[in-house]
Motif scaffolding. Sequence first.
Motif, PDB file in Angstrom:
ATOM      1  N   ARG A 282       0.835  -1.213   0.000  1.00  0.00           N
ATOM      2  CA  ARG A 282       0.000   0.000   0.000  1.00  0.00           C
ATOM      3  C   ARG A 282       0.872   1.266   0.000  1.00  0.00           C
ATOM      4  O   ARG A 282       0.491   2.303   0.540  1.00  0.00           O
ATOM      5  N   LYS A 283       2.029   1.156  -0.655  1.00  0.00           N
ATOM      6  CA  LYS A 283       2.905   2.313  -0.794  1.00  0.00           C
ATOM      7  C   LYS A 283       3.346   2.412  -2.255  1.00  0.00           C
ATOM      8  O   LYS A 283       3.931   1.477  -2.802  1.00  0.00           O
ATOM      9  N   ASP A 284       3.071   3.561  -2.880  1.00  0.00           N
ATOM     10  CA  ASP A 284       3.398   3.740  -4.297  1.00  0.00           C
ATOM     11  C   ASP A 284       4.886   3.561  -4.577  1.00  0.00           C
ATOM     12  O   ASP A 284       5.278   3.015  -5.609  1.00  0.00           O
ATOM     13  N   ASP A 285       5.738   4.040  -3.639  1.00  0.00           N
ATOM     14  CA  ASP A 285       7.168   4.002  -3.906  1.00  0.00           C
ATOM     15  C   ASP A 285       7.775   2.611  -3.739  1.00  0.00           C
ATOM     16  O   ASP A 285       8.974   2.412  -3.978  1.00  0.00           O
ATOM     17  N   GLU A 286       6.941   1.630  -3.340  1.00  0.00           N
ATOM     18  CA  GLU A 286       7.430   0.262  -3.186  1.00  0.00           C
ATOM     19  C   GLU A 286       6.996  -0.649  -4.340  1.00  0.00           C
ATOM     20  O   GLU A 286       7.218  -1.848  -4.299  1.00  0.00           O
ATOM     21  N   LEU A 287       6.351  -0.078  -5.349  1.00  0.00           N
ATOM     22  CA  LEU A 287       5.893  -0.891  -6.469  1.00  0.00           C
ATOM     23  C   LEU A 287       7.069  -1.291  -7.357  1.00  0.00           C
ATOM     24  O   LEU A 287       7.966  -0.475  -7.617  1.00  0.00           O
ATOM     25  N   PRO A 288       7.063  -2.537  -7.829  1.00  0.00           N
ATOM     26  CA  PRO A 288       8.218  -3.023  -8.596  1.00  0.00           C
ATOM     27  C   PRO A 288       8.122  -2.680 -10.085  1.00  0.00           C
ATOM     28  O   PRO A 288       7.069  -2.312 -10.589  1.00  0.00           O
ATOM     29  N   SER A 289       9.233  -2.840 -10.760  1.00  0.00           N
ATOM     30  CA  SER A 289       9.258  -2.817 -12.217  1.00  0.00           C
ATOM     31  C   SER A 289       9.220  -4.284 -12.660  1.00  0.00           C
ATOM     32  O   SER A 289       9.970  -5.110 -12.124  1.00  0.00           O
ATOM     33  N   TYR A 290       8.370  -4.607 -13.606  1.00  0.00           N
ATOM     34  CA  TYR A 290       8.219  -6.017 -13.976  1.00  0.00           C
ATOM     35  C   TYR A 290       7.728  -6.147 -15.410  1.00  0.00           C
ATOM     36  O   TYR A 290       7.240  -5.185 -16.021  1.00  0.00           O
ATOM     37  N   GLN A 291       7.891  -7.356 -15.944  1.00  0.00           N
ATOM     38  CA  GLN A 291       7.318  -7.710 -17.238  1.00  0.00           C
ATOM     39  C   GLN A 291       6.473  -8.969 -17.047  1.00  0.00           C
ATOM     40  O   GLN A 291       6.819  -9.842 -16.246  1.00  0.00           O
ATOM     41  N   ILE A 292       5.388  -9.038 -17.778  1.00  0.00           N
ATOM     42  CA  ILE A 292       4.523 -10.207 -17.691  1.00  0.00           C
ATOM     43  C   ILE A 292       4.080 -10.605 -19.091  1.00  0.00           C
ATOM     44  O   ILE A 292       3.801  -9.752 -19.936  1.00  0.00           O
ATOM     45  N   SER A 293       4.064 -11.908 -19.352  1.00  0.00           N
ATOM     46  CA  SER A 293       3.641 -12.415 -20.657  1.00  0.00           C
ATOM     47  C   SER A 293       2.840 -13.692 -20.428  1.00  0.00           C
ATOM     48  O   SER A 293       2.806 -14.238 -19.319  1.00  0.00           O
ATOM     49  N   ALA A 294       2.190 -14.162 -21.477  1.00  0.00           N
ATOM     50  CA  ALA A 294       1.378 -15.375 -21.357  1.00  0.00           C
ATOM     51  C   ALA A 294       1.457 -16.177 -22.632  1.00  0.00           C
ATOM     52  O   ALA A 294       1.550 -15.635 -23.739  1.00  0.00           O
ATOM     53  N   ASN A 295       1.427 -17.483 -22.461  1.00  0.00           N
ATOM     54  CA  ASN A 295       1.336 -18.417 -23.577  1.00  0.00           C
ATOM     55  C   ASN A 295       0.233 -19.409 -23.212  1.00  0.00           C
ATOM     56  O   ASN A 295       0.470 -20.367 -22.492  1.00  0.00           O
ATOM     57  N   GLY A 296      -0.973 -19.110 -23.698  1.00  0.00           N
ATOM     58  CA  GLY A 296      -2.123 -19.911 -23.286  1.00  0.00           C
ATOM     59  C   GLY A 296      -2.386 -19.708 -21.812  1.00  0.00           C
ATOM     60  O   GLY A 296      -2.563 -18.579 -21.344  1.00  0.00           O
ATOM     61  N   LYS A 297      -2.339 -20.795 -21.044  1.00  0.00           N
ATOM     62  CA  LYS A 297      -2.601 -20.717 -19.602  1.00  0.00           C
ATOM     63  C   LYS A 297      -1.312 -20.630 -18.789  1.00  0.00           C
ATOM     64  O   LYS A 297      -1.343 -20.715 -17.562  1.00  0.00           O
ATOM     65  N   MET A 298      -0.204 -20.429 -19.475  1.00  0.00           N
ATOM     66  CA  MET A 298       1.091 -20.290 -18.810  1.00  0.00           C
ATOM     67  C   MET A 298       1.436 -18.812 -18.704  1.00  0.00           C
ATOM     68  O   MET A 298       1.582 -18.122 -19.713  1.00  0.00           O
ATOM     69  N   LEU A 299       1.567 -18.326 -17.460  1.00  0.00           N
ATOM     70  CA  LEU A 299       1.922 -16.940 -17.209  1.00  0.00           C
ATOM     71  C   LEU A 299       3.363 -16.857 -16.731  1.00  0.00           C
ATOM     72  O   LEU A 299       3.796 -17.663 -15.901  1.00  0.00           O
ATOM     73  N   SER A 300       4.071 -15.843 -17.222  1.00  0.00           N
ATOM     74  CA  SER A 300       5.451 -15.639 -16.791  1.00  0.00           C
ATOM     75  C   SER A 300       5.593 -14.211 -16.268  1.00  0.00           C
ATOM     76  O   SER A 300       5.380 -13.244 -17.006  1.00  0.00           O
ATOM     77  N   LEU A 301       5.903 -14.095 -14.971  1.00  0.00           N
ATOM     78  CA  LEU A 301       6.060 -12.797 -14.319  1.00  0.00           C
ATOM     79  C   LEU A 301       7.523 -12.605 -13.934  1.00  0.00           C
ATOM     80  O   LEU A 301       8.078 -13.375 -13.148  1.00  0.00           O
ATOM     81  N   SER A 302       8.157 -11.598 -14.532  1.00  0.00           N
ATOM     82  CA  SER A 302       9.576 -11.350 -14.305  1.00  0.00           C
ATOM     83  C   SER A 302       9.761 -10.161 -13.366  1.00  0.00           C
ATOM     84  O   SER A 302       9.350  -9.037 -13.676  1.00  0.00           O
ATOM     85  N   LEU A 303      10.350 -10.443 -12.183  1.00  0.00           N
ATOM     86  CA  LEU A 303      10.586  -9.421 -11.174  1.00  0.00           C
ATOM     87  C   LEU A 303      12.047  -9.438 -10.754  1.00  0.00           C
ATOM     88  O   LEU A 303      12.738 -10.463 -10.878  1.00  0.00           O
ATOM     89  N   SER A 304      12.496  -8.332 -10.233  1.00  0.00           N
ATOM     90  CA  SER A 304      13.863  -8.262  -9.735  1.00  0.00           C
ATOM     91  C   SER A 304      14.037  -9.217  -8.552  1.00  0.00           C
ATOM     92  O   SER A 304      13.210  -9.226  -7.629  1.00  0.00           O
ATOM     93  N   LYS A 305      15.119 -10.017  -8.608  1.00  0.00           N
ATOM     94  CA  LYS A 305      15.390 -10.965  -7.512  1.00  0.00           C
ATOM     95  C   LYS A 305      15.606 -10.208  -6.203  1.00  0.00           C
ATOM     96  O   LYS A 305      15.145 -10.632  -5.139  1.00  0.00           O
ATOM     97  N   THR A 306      16.265  -9.061  -6.290  1.00  0.00           N
ATOM     98  CA  THR A 306      16.500  -8.249  -5.089  1.00  0.00           C
ATOM     99  C   THR A 306      15.180  -7.759  -4.503  1.00  0.00           C
ATOM    100  O   THR A 306      14.962  -7.807  -3.288  1.00  0.00           O
ATOM    101  N   TRP A 307      14.286  -7.311  -5.390  1.00  0.00           N
ATOM    102  CA  TRP A 307      12.992  -6.801  -4.912  1.00  0.00           C
ATOM    103  C   TRP A 307      12.199  -7.926  -4.253  1.00  0.00           C
ATOM    104  O   TRP A 307      11.564  -7.717  -3.211  1.00  0.00           O
ATOM    105  N   LEU A 308      12.239  -9.123  -4.828  1.00  0.00           N
ATOM    106  CA  LEU A 308      11.521 -10.256  -4.252  1.00  0.00           C
ATOM    107  C   LEU A 308      12.074 -10.603  -2.873  1.00  0.00           C
ATOM    108  O   LEU A 308      11.313 -10.927  -1.949  1.00  0.00           O
ATOM    109  N   MET A 309      13.384 -10.524  -2.711  1.00  0.00           N
ATOM    110  CA  MET A 309      13.993 -10.826  -1.417  1.00  0.00           C
ATOM    111  C   MET A 309      13.603  -9.778  -0.372  1.00  0.00           C
ATOM    112  O   MET A 309      13.399 -10.088   0.805  1.00  0.00           O
ATOM    113  N   GLN A 310      13.472  -8.529  -0.815  1.00  0.00           N
ATOM    114  CA  GLN A 310      13.116  -7.444   0.104  1.00  0.00           C
ATOM    115  C   GLN A 310      11.623  -7.444   0.446  1.00  0.00           C
ATOM    116  O   GLN A 310      11.213  -6.779   1.402  1.00  0.00           O
ATOM    117  N   HIS A 311      10.825  -8.178  -0.316  1.00  0.00           N
ATOM    118  CA  HIS A 311       9.371  -8.217  -0.114  1.00  0.00           C
ATOM    119  C   HIS A 311       8.937  -9.670  -0.002  1.00  0.00           C
ATOM    120  O   HIS A 311       8.269 -10.217  -0.888  1.00  0.00           O
TER     121      HIS A 311
END
Length: 501
Positions: A447-476
Motif C-alpha cells: 500500500r505504498k506507491d514508492d514500493e511498487l516493482p518494475s516487472y514484465q509479464i507475458s502469457a502463452n495460453g494458460k502459462m503466465l510468466s512474471l519477471s521481477l527483480s530478484k532483489t525486490w523479491l527478497m526485500q518483499h
Amino acid sequence: MATTSMETSSPLYAVVDLGSNSFHMLITRQLADSVQVVDRVKRKVRLAAGLSRDNILSEQAMAKGLECLSFFAERLQDIPAKNIRIVATATLRLAQNSAIFLAKAELILGHKVTVLSGITEAEYIYLGVAHTSFSASKRLVLDIGGASTELVVGHGFTVKKAHSLNIGCVTYNQLYFPNGVLSESNFASAISAAEFAIDEIKTEFCDIGWQCVLGGSGTMQALAEILTYRQKPSVLSLDFLYQMREQLQTFDNISTINLPGLSTERSPVIASGLAILIALFQQLSIKKLTLSNGALREGLLYEMLPGDRSVNIRQRTIKALSQRFHIDQQHAHCIQQQVNAIFTQLKIHWDLPGNNALDILLASCDLHEIGLLLEYKYHRQHGAYILTHADLAGFNQSERQLLVTFVSLYKGDIDQKIIDKQSAITSEHALKLLIILRLAVILCRRRKDDELPSYQISANGKMLSLSLSKTWLMQHALISDELRQENIHLGRLGYHLDIEG
C-alpha cells in the motif's frame, strides 16, 4: 453506521407519475453526488381500464385514482414545493374529460399536475436512461405503458428521434384479451395490431439505427424477473418472448396465470405487454434487450436535481460509494495503475476484451474493499452483498454481476461457479481479467506507491510468466510468498504462474 448531519439535512425531492397502469411516487435526497431513494409508493390504479371507446374516463376510475392521490398528498406535504414534480401520461392525454380529474387531483395534492405530451414523455424516459445507464453507443429505448408505448433513439443526453404510440398493455388487454381469455388467436390479433401501429414509424427509426436496446417498463422487468428466477441472464431475446407466449397459452384465462418468477400484480397485463414487445422485436429486428436503470421518473428527477451531465454516471456512482463506505481511494488508484499495466502487456497474448469489460474491471479496483467498513474477515462476501443490492446507476444487471464476481474473488479461493454465473462476458475472459486484478492486488500489498516493482509479464495460453527483480523479491518476502500461493490457486483452474527473479 451513524447518520451524518448532511444526510438528515439534505433536502427531499419527489416525483409523482400518474401512469395509465400504475401511479408512482418516488422520494429521494441527494447524497455525496448520488441519489438516495428515501421512499417509493406504487399503486395499481389501471386508469386506462376506465377509458371508454369514446375516450371518456369513468367515474369509478377517477374515484380510484383520486383515492390514491390522497395517500400521496400526506407524504408530499413535508417536501418543498420547488422540489416536487407531478406529471400525467397517456390516459389523461387521451381522456376527453381529463380536466375534471385534474382539477380534483390538484386540489387534493396542493400542486399542479402537468400532462406530458407523448413526445415529451418519450424524451424524459430517454433522459432517465441517460442519467442512470452507461452506454457509449447510440441506443434505442423502449417503454411499454398502460395506454402508450414510447420509442426513442439517442446518444448521450441527445435525443435523435422520439415517438409515442397509442398502444399499451392495459388498453390492449381490454381490446384483444376480452374477459381475460388467453388463446393463440388473441395473441395473434394483438401482435398484428401492434405491428400495424409500429409499421408507420419503422423506417424512420431503422434508418437512424442503434447499437444497443434498453427498456425498463413493467412488462420488461417482469420478463427479466422470470429469467432471474430461472438463474439465467436477464437479457430478453425474441426466442424467449416466443417461449413465454407458448407458456401463457397453456392457461385458459389471465386470472389463472401461475408462472414461477412472475408477480401476481403483473399477471393481469403480462399477455398484452408481451404481445406489444413481440411486435416491437419483429418490426424493428431487435436481437436482444437489456433492462435500463431508469425511465420517466428518473428523467424528471435528475433534470430537477443540481448536477453536471458531463460527469460519467459510473464515476459518480463509484465516487458516492467510495465516500459512503470510506474506501481507501489512493490504494484503489494504485491497483488501477497496475491493472492497466498488466492488461496492456497481456492484451495481445490473451485476446482480452477491452472497453466495457475493462471499465468494469477498473471499477472493481475502486470498490474491491467496500466491505471492509463492516469487518475484515468476511469483507469480500460483505462487498458482494452490498454491490448486489445497492443502487448502481450506470451498471446494468449483467455488468453488476461481473463487478460482484471480481469483488468477491479478488483474493483467496477462486470459485468457478461464481464466474460462470455472470453473463457480461465469457467465463474464460472473466477469469483472465480476474487474474489480472488478483496479481495487481498482490503487487500493491505494501500500500505504498514508492514500493511498487518494475516487472514484465507475458502469457502463452494458460502459462503466465512474471519477471521481477530478484532483489525486490527478497526485500518483499510477503508479496513473494503471496505470488507463490497465487500459483496454487490458479493451478486448480489449469493455469500456471511462473515467477522469474
